[in-house]
Design a protein around this motif. Structure first.
Motif, PDB file in Angstrom:
ATOM      1  N   ASN A 115      13.313  61.973  67.366  1.00 53.47           N
ATOM      2  CA  ASN A 115      12.342  60.877  67.288  1.00 53.47           C
ATOM      3  C   ASN A 115      12.832  59.587  67.944  1.00 53.47           C
ATOM      4  OD1 ASN A 115      14.290  60.603  65.264  1.00 53.47           O
ATOM      5  ND2 ASN A 115      12.893  59.601  63.828  1.00 53.47           N
ATOM      6  N   LEU A 116      13.951  59.657  68.658  1.00 52.40           N
ATOM      7  CA  LEU A 116      14.458  58.482  69.374  1.00 52.40           C
ATOM      8  C   LEU A 116      14.418  58.720  70.873  1.00 52.40           C
ATOM      9  CD1 LEU A 116      17.635  57.281  67.419  1.00 52.40           C
ATOM     10  CD2 LEU A 116      15.250  56.595  67.095  1.00 52.40           C
ATOM     11  N   SER A 117      14.197  57.644  71.622  1.00 50.70           N
ATOM     12  CA  SER A 117      14.341  57.700  73.068  1.00 50.70           C
ATOM     13  C   SER A 117      15.824  57.816  73.398  1.00 50.70           C
ATOM     14  CB  SER A 117      13.768  56.430  73.698  1.00 50.70           C
ATOM     15  OG  SER A 117      14.571  55.306  73.338  1.00 50.70           O
ATOM     16  N   PHE A 118      16.131  58.101  74.664  1.00 49.93           N
ATOM     17  CA  PHE A 118      17.536  58.162  75.064  1.00 49.93           C
ATOM     18  C   PHE A 118      18.218  56.810  74.842  1.00 49.93           C
ATOM     19  CE2 PHE A 118      15.943  61.793  77.605  1.00 49.93           C
ATOM     20  CZ  PHE A 118      16.864  62.753  77.202  1.00 49.93           C
ATOM     21  N   ALA A 119      17.525  55.721  75.138  1.00 51.40           N
ATOM     22  CA  ALA A 119      18.103  54.389  74.959  1.00 51.40           C
ATOM     23  C   ALA A 119      18.375  54.104  73.484  1.00 51.40           C
ATOM     24  CB  ALA A 119      17.181  53.328  75.548  1.00 51.40           C
ATOM     25  N   GLU A 120      17.436  54.448  72.628  1.00 50.25           N
ATOM     26  CA  GLU A 120      17.623  54.226  71.192  1.00 50.25           C
ATOM     27  C   GLU A 120      18.769  55.070  70.648  1.00 50.25           C
ATOM     28  OE1 GLU A 120      13.012  53.200  69.879  1.00 50.25           O
ATOM     29  OE2 GLU A 120      13.662  55.287  70.132  1.00 50.25           O
ATOM     30  N   ALA A 121      18.889  56.295  71.152  1.00 52.53           N
ATOM     31  CA  ALA A 121      19.960  57.183  70.695  1.00 52.53           C
ATOM     32  C   ALA A 121      21.322  56.722  71.188  1.00 52.53           C
ATOM     33  CB  ALA A 121      19.691  58.609  71.162  1.00 52.53           C
ATOM     34  N   ALA A 122      21.387  56.215  72.429  1.00 51.48           N
ATOM     35  CA  ALA A 122      22.663  55.787  73.000  1.00 51.48           C
ATOM     36  C   ALA A 122      23.288  54.623  72.240  1.00 51.48           C
ATOM     37  CB  ALA A 122      22.479  55.406  74.469  1.00 51.48           C
ATOM     38  N   ALA A 123      22.487  53.896  71.478  1.00 47.67           N
ATOM     39  CA  ALA A 123      23.003  52.766  70.707  1.00 47.67           C
ATOM     40  C   ALA A 123      23.856  53.197  69.519  1.00 47.67           C
ATOM     41  CB  ALA A 123      21.841  51.900  70.215  1.00 47.67           C
ATOM     42  N   LEU A 124      23.767  54.453  69.109  1.00 47.96           N
ATOM     43  CA  LEU A 124      24.309  54.852  67.819  1.00 47.96           C
ATOM     44  C   LEU A 124      25.706  55.488  67.779  1.00 47.96           C
ATOM     45  CD1 LEU A 124      21.085  56.302  66.138  1.00 47.96           C
ATOM     46  CD2 LEU A 124      22.357  54.253  65.436  1.00 47.96           C
ATOM     47  N   PRO A 125      26.103  56.351  68.717  1.00 52.71           N
ATOM     48  CA  PRO A 125      27.279  57.195  68.462  1.00 52.71           C
ATOM     49  C   PRO A 125      28.564  56.471  68.084  1.00 52.71           C
ATOM     50  CG  PRO A 125      26.084  57.998  70.361  1.00 52.71           C
ATOM     51  CD  PRO A 125      25.468  56.678  70.007  1.00 52.71           C
ATOM     52  N   LEU A 126      29.050  55.566  68.921  1.00 51.88           N
ATOM     53  CA  LEU A 126      30.350  54.955  68.653  1.00 51.88           C
ATOM     54  C   LEU A 126      30.353  54.188  67.338  1.00 51.88           C
ATOM     55  CD1 LEU A 126      32.675  53.218  71.188  1.00 51.88           C
ATOM     56  CD2 LEU A 126      32.241  52.148  68.985  1.00 51.88           C
ATOM     57  N   THR A 127      29.319  53.403  67.116  1.00 49.60           N
ATOM     58  CA  THR A 127      29.294  52.587  65.901  1.00 49.60           C
ATOM     59  C   THR A 127      29.026  53.428  64.654  1.00 49.60           C
ATOM     60  OG1 THR A 127      26.992  52.047  66.416  1.00 49.60           O
ATOM     61  CG2 THR A 127      28.666  50.436  67.049  1.00 49.60           C
ATOM     62  N   ALA A 128      28.166  54.444  64.780  1.00 47.21           N
ATOM     63  CA  ALA A 128      27.901  55.311  63.630  1.00 47.21           C
ATOM     64  C   ALA A 128      29.154  56.092  63.242  1.00 47.21           C
ATOM     65  CB  ALA A 128      26.749  56.262  63.937  1.00 47.21           C
ATOM     66  N   LEU A 129      29.871  56.597  64.244  1.00 47.52           N
ATOM     67  CA  LEU A 129      31.116  57.308  63.954  1.00 47.52           C
ATOM     68  C   LEU A 129      32.141  56.378  63.316  1.00 47.52           C
ATOM     69  CD1 LEU A 129      31.435  59.435  67.208  1.00 47.52           C
ATOM     70  CD2 LEU A 129      31.198  60.348  64.887  1.00 47.52           C
ATOM     71  N   THR A 130      32.260  55.166  63.850  1.00 51.66           N
ATOM     72  CA  THR A 130      33.204  54.191  63.302  1.00 51.66           C
ATOM     73  C   THR A 130      32.884  53.891  61.843  1.00 51.66           C
ATOM     74  OG1 THR A 130      33.555  53.173  65.470  1.00 51.66           O
ATOM     75  CG2 THR A 130      34.120  51.850  63.537  1.00 51.66           C
ATOM     76  N   ALA A 131      31.630  53.590  61.566  1.00 55.58           N
ATOM     77  CA  ALA A 131      31.229  53.240  60.199  1.00 55.58           C
ATOM     78  C   ALA A 131      31.396  54.421  59.260  1.00 55.58           C
ATOM     79  CB  ALA A 131      29.787  52.745  60.190  1.00 55.58           C
ATOM     80  N   TRP A 132      30.985  55.612  59.693  1.00 55.34           N
ATOM     81  CA  TRP A 132      31.070  56.791  58.821  1.00 55.34           C
ATOM     82  C   TRP A 132      32.522  57.138  58.503  1.00 55.34           C
ATOM     83  CZ3 TRP A 132      26.819  59.718  57.028  1.00 55.34           C
ATOM     84  CH2 TRP A 132      27.163  60.865  56.296  1.00 55.34           C
ATOM     85  N   GLU A 133      33.365  57.182  59.556  1.00 54.00           N
ATOM     86  CA  GLU A 133      34.774  57.498  59.330  1.00 54.00           C
ATOM     87  C   GLU A 133      35.441  56.452  58.443  1.00 54.00           C
ATOM     88  OE1 GLU A 133      35.542  59.896  63.549  1.00 54.00           O
ATOM     89  OE2 GLU A 133      36.572  57.989  63.171  1.00 54.00           O
ATOM     90  N   ALA A 134      35.132  55.183  58.679  1.00 55.35           N
ATOM     91  CA  ALA A 134      35.729  54.111  57.888  1.00 55.35           C
ATOM     92  C   ALA A 134      35.333  54.206  56.420  1.00 55.35           C
ATOM     93  CB  ALA A 134      35.316  52.755  58.453  1.00 55.35           C
ATOM     94  N   MET A 135      34.044  54.350  56.171  1.00 55.82           N
ATOM     95  CA  MET A 135      33.539  54.270  54.798  1.00 55.82           C
ATOM     96  C   MET A 135      33.766  55.548  53.999  1.00 55.82           C
ATOM     97  SD  MET A 135      30.024  52.236  55.742  1.00 55.82           S
ATOM     98  CE  MET A 135      29.358  52.241  54.081  1.00 55.82           C
ATOM     99  N   PHE A 136      33.488  56.689  54.614  1.00 55.68           N
ATOM    100  CA  PHE A 136      33.471  57.929  53.848  1.00 55.68           C
ATOM    101  C   PHE A 136      34.727  58.781  54.010  1.00 55.68           C
ATOM    102  CE2 PHE A 136      28.942  56.979  55.018  1.00 55.68           C
ATOM    103  CZ  PHE A 136      28.641  56.383  53.800  1.00 55.68           C
ATOM    104  N   GLU A 137      35.519  58.505  55.032  1.00 53.53           N
ATOM    105  CA  GLU A 137      36.782  59.223  55.196  1.00 53.53           C
ATOM    106  C   GLU A 137      37.980  58.342  54.863  1.00 53.53           C
ATOM    107  OE1 GLU A 137      35.267  62.266  58.728  1.00 53.53           O
ATOM    108  OE2 GLU A 137      36.926  60.887  59.121  1.00 53.53           O
ATOM    109  N   LYS A 138      38.030  57.124  55.411  1.00 58.02           N
ATOM    110  CA  LYS A 138      39.187  56.261  55.167  1.00 58.02           C
ATOM    111  C   LYS A 138      39.116  55.572  53.798  1.00 58.02           C
ATOM    112  CE  LYS A 138      40.755  56.891  59.419  1.00 58.02           C
ATOM    113  NZ  LYS A 138      39.622  57.525  60.102  1.00 58.02           N
TER     114      LYS A 138
END
Length: 336
Positions: A115-138
């Motif tokens: 449900n996202l355009s390529f531009a909308e999707a490109a905004a997410l990976p690095l920051t989503a991975l950073t936040a997820w790893e920080a909060m739920f793993e670290k």
């Protein structure tokens, strides 16, 4: 293929800070997929990598967030095929996404949210991975809203790229979310993306939290200038609380400040898994798949704030300038 890159570090204000070149189109083999890039996002890591570039004659392609379409798959790739629409953050050890095509390890990619355009999707990976790893793993925050209902997290720089998605994760999983922001537009953005209450990071934290009825917090996720926020963080975090940081500087930080409260300080660097080829790097693909599911279920949303049309020297230079100015809200994306 066409690519935008650098031969050496120069000021982003110089007209020749970036160069467009024709380079060989790579071929997928082994565990790599070849992606036709449709959109890229620009992050602080881009500017840091640019500043570290030595004048060694080699052409460096930056870019560490992208969405696109798989063109080829290597012989050992599983779960992906040509034509799949994917998104990913790549690796700092390889050529980046500011090009027509890019080779990526299939273990760190995922199919983009439908449900996202390529531009909308490109905004997410690095920051989503950073936040997820920080909060739920670290920080070991449970993925359980009921378990978190009495817990509070303080997000330092809640309106930035990582803060904009961390606040959504925190709200989704039941935490009480307080974030820092100082300008009217950043306060508005933070509140639109999951931050329930806002304090000003240019003023002492504790008095502001007390006015909100909060004496201390369980978690602090610091995403900007750890040294400037350090004393405030130490004051407001609960005994046995957890602090996670993703950026320095750290030269003036005293680790002995952690001792009396038995605090835990952890560091999150999203590229650790690809930089060191850890056996756990497959988890980044799993995390992005989970994020895509949450987006498709409309439980979280993209953090794209601005889009530039066309992968050109001018637009890449403009994006780097905006990041170096330190006034970015959310994520800046360039569509190819």
């Amino acid at each position: 293929m066409r690519a935008i890159g650098i031969y050496k570090h120069t000021s982003v204000d110089q007209a020749d800070s970036f160069t467009e070149e024709q380079v060989d189109k790579p071929t997928a083999s082994g565990e790599d997929v070849l992606v036709k890039v449709k959109a890229v996002s620009v992050n602080p890591v881009d500017t840091k990598q640019r500043k570290q570039k030595e004048d060694d004659g080699n052409f460096r392609i930056l870019g560490f967030d992208a969405a696109g379409i798989i063109e080829e798959v290597g012989e050992n790739v599983e779960g992906f095929q040509p034509g799949d629409e994917v998104y990913y953050a790549g690796s700092v050890t390889r050529q980046g996404s500011n090009s027509e095509f890019q080779l990526v390890d299939y273990k760190v990619i995922a199919k983009k949210p439908e449900n996202l355009s390529f531009a909308e999707a490109a905004a997410l990976p690095l920051t989503a991975l950073t936040a997820w790893e920080a909060m739920f793993e670290k920080m070991h925050i449970p993925l359980d809203a009921e378990a978190n209902k009495d817990k509070t997290i303080l997000l330092v720089n809640a309106a930035g790229g990582v803060g904009s998605i961390a606040s959504q994760f925190a709200q989704l999983y039941g935490l009480n979310v307080v974030g820092t922001a100082s300008r009217e537009e950043t306060i508005t953005w933070a509140k639109q993306h999951g931050t329930e209450r806002v304090i000003n990071h240019h003023e002492p934290f504790h008095p502001q939290l007390e006015k909100l009825g909060i004496d201390n917090v369980d978690y602090v996720f610091c995403m900007h200038q750890l040294d400037k926020a350090w004393d405030d963080i130490i004051e407001v975090v609960k005994p046995e609380g957890i602090i996670c940081a993703i950026t320095g500087p750290v030269e003036d930080i005293k680790l002995t400040d952690l001792t009396s409260k038995s605090l835990t300080l952890v560091w999150e660097y999203m590229f650790t898994r690809t930089l060191h080829q850890t056996p756990s790097r497959y988890k980044q693909g799993e995390i992005l798949s989970k994020v895509a599911e949450l987006v498709e279920d409309e439980r979280i949303r993209t953090t794209k704030a601005e889009e530039l049309e066309g992968l050109t020297v001018k637009n890449v230079q403009k994006a780097h300038k905006q990041l170096e100015d330190g006034s970015m809200i959310g994520k800046l994306v360039i569509s190819v």
